[in-house]
Scaffold this motif. Structure first.
Motif, short mmCIF file in Angstrom:
data_model
loop_
_atom_site.label_atom_id
_atom_site.label_comp_id
_atom_site.label_asym_id
_atom_site.label_seq_id
_atom_site.Cartn_x
_atom_site.Cartn_y
_atom_site.Cartn_z
N SER A 135 33.36 40.53 57.11
CA SER A 135 32.39 40.13 56.09
C SER A 135 33.12 39.32 55.04
N ASN A 137 32.71 39.71 52.14
CA ASN A 137 32.81 40.62 51.01
C ASN A 137 33.85 41.72 51.20
N CYS A 138 34.65 41.65 52.27
CA CYS A 138 35.74 42.61 52.44
C CYS A 138 36.80 42.37 51.37
N GLN A 207 41.16 37.39 50.98
CA GLN A 207 40.14 38.34 50.55
C GLN A 207 39.85 38.10 49.07
N ARG A 208 38.76 38.64 48.63
CA ARG A 208 38.38 38.45 47.24
C ARG A 208 39.29 39.25 46.33
N CYS A 242 23.62 50.87 47.14
CA CYS A 242 25.05 50.72 46.89
C CYS A 242 25.80 52.03 47.04
N GLY A 321 32.97 46.58 50.94
CA GLY A 321 32.04 45.49 50.63
C GLY A 321 30.59 45.75 50.96
N ILE A 324 28.02 45.16 48.20
CA ILE A 324 27.76 43.75 47.90
C ILE A 324 26.84 43.15 48.96
N SER A 325 27.23 43.33 50.22
CA SER A 325 26.49 42.70 51.32
C SER A 325 25.06 43.21 51.43
N ASP A 332 27.11 42.31 42.53
CA ASP A 332 28.41 42.17 43.18
C ASP A 332 29.46 42.90 42.36
N VAL A 334 32.65 43.17 42.67
CA VAL A 334 33.84 42.38 42.38
C VAL A 334 33.59 41.43 41.22
#
Length: 343
Positions: A135, A137-138, A207-208, A242, A321, A324-325, A332, A334
């Motif tokens: 993803s 978002n990981c 990654q983020r 979430c 994540g 987020i996803s 989000d 992050v």
């Protein structure tokens, strides 16, 4: 203990676990989720992460603590302490594996929860390293993990294409590998070199970032009364996705559910609860100390990156994540941390 397992012998290994309840990822209704493996059924480990985390094998969404009834004026209680079959879960991603020691701490540090541990002690987690992010978002590496973390797992498998490298980490993991000893091949230097190459490549995927992890608790603390929380939460609908999908969220409620015209029988039930629900902190007086969306978002973020750090010396988030996803309005975590850190 390290072995090599050819792809076509995975089912043969699973068949040696005939006294266990075996679960593995399965694709249904457009998502991957864990499902019980029936005798003779194939196991597909090509999955992205499952929509739900592995925590529910030890901490189910609903469980009965005991049943009660009154007979001839005498109250009777019937315990429902679980006594499950040994359970083996295949395909657990490392972010979910890292969640389990955090849950273990919650359910044992000050009081050992017998319901949780009755299941947990019979649970064996067979992890599968991530060769690439599943993803955008990981962010496991940003919270101290890795795509091949062994934390919380009993076995870690690494996909090498036509075969798996299988590493036993705990005594439980080694025991189920021993049961399938005839299905494994020995590991050679070339296999280990390939494992290292795959792991190095998995770490190289971007990654983020979330900035300085050690500085985040103080940033949250110093912005406790900031209007940023209200601003960032204005789209929240309080659905709780979430936290229900999170591998480490563990809040619960306990209620007595009664039956019968005289309410003389019923069950005491534990169910997951959610800090994003408006009645989660409602007092009997009618006062709610977190009565708005901003304070509830602040609580979720603070629990994971401030309070858990203070109480247990590690952050609670494992970077899967999912929150987020799957958030229907795009909140989000992050981005929330970035806003608070830069404010």
């Amino acid at each position: 203990m390290e072995k090599i397992l050819s792809q076509e012998k995975l089912r043969e290994w699973v068949d040696t676990l005939d006294d266990c309840e075996v679960h593995a990822p399965a694709f249904a209704d457009s998502v991957w989720n864990y499902a019980r493996v029936d005798a003779g059924a194939d196991i597909d480990l090509s999955h992205s992460n499952t929509i739900r985390s592995v925590k529910e094998f030890a901490f189910p969404q609903r469980e009965v603590f005991f049943r009660f009834e009154t007979k001839d004026g005498v109250p009777l209680l019937t315990s429902t302490l679980p006594n499950p079959k040994p359970t083996v879960v295949f395909g657990v991603r490392p972010c979910d594996g890292r969640g389990m020691p955090r849950n273990d701490t919650v359910f044992s540090k000050e009081f050992e929860d017998p319901y949780y541990w009755a299941r947990r002690e019979k649970l064996t987690l067979v992890g599968l390293a991530c060769n690439e992010p599943h993803s955008p978002n990981c962010f496991c590496q940003s919270v101290g993990g890795s795509p091949h973390s062994e934390e919380g797992l009993d076995i870690l498998m690494t996909d090498l294409g036509d075969r798996f490298h299988v590493k036993g980490i705990t005594a439980k993991g080694v025991e189920i590998m021993e049961r399938g000893r005839n299905t494994f091949d020995e590991v050679h230097d070339g296999d280990l070199a390939e494992v290292e190459k795959v792991h190095d490549a998995s770490r190289s995927h971007p990654q983020r970032p979330i900035g300085d992890l050690d500085a985040i608790p103080e940033a949250i603390r110093s912005h406790f009364d900031s209007p940023l929380w209200d601003e960032m939460a204005q789209h929240c609908i309080g659905c709780g996705i979430c936290t229900f999908l999170c591998p480490t969220c563990h809040c619960f409620d306990i209620n007595d559910e009664v039956a019968g015209p005289n309410a003389d029988k019923g069950e005491r039930v534990r169910t997951w609860d959610n800090c994003q629900f408006p009645d989660f902190t409602m007092h009997t007086s009618g006062h709610n100390p977190r009565g708005d969306l901003g304070s509830r978002l602040r609580q979720r973020v603070s629990h994971k990156f401030l309070y858990f750090v203070e109480n247990h010396e590690t952050q609670q988030c494992t970077g899967c994540g999912r929150c987020i996803s799957e958030c229907p309005v795009g909140i989000d975590i992050v981005a929330v941390l970035e806003r608070v850190d830069q404010a």
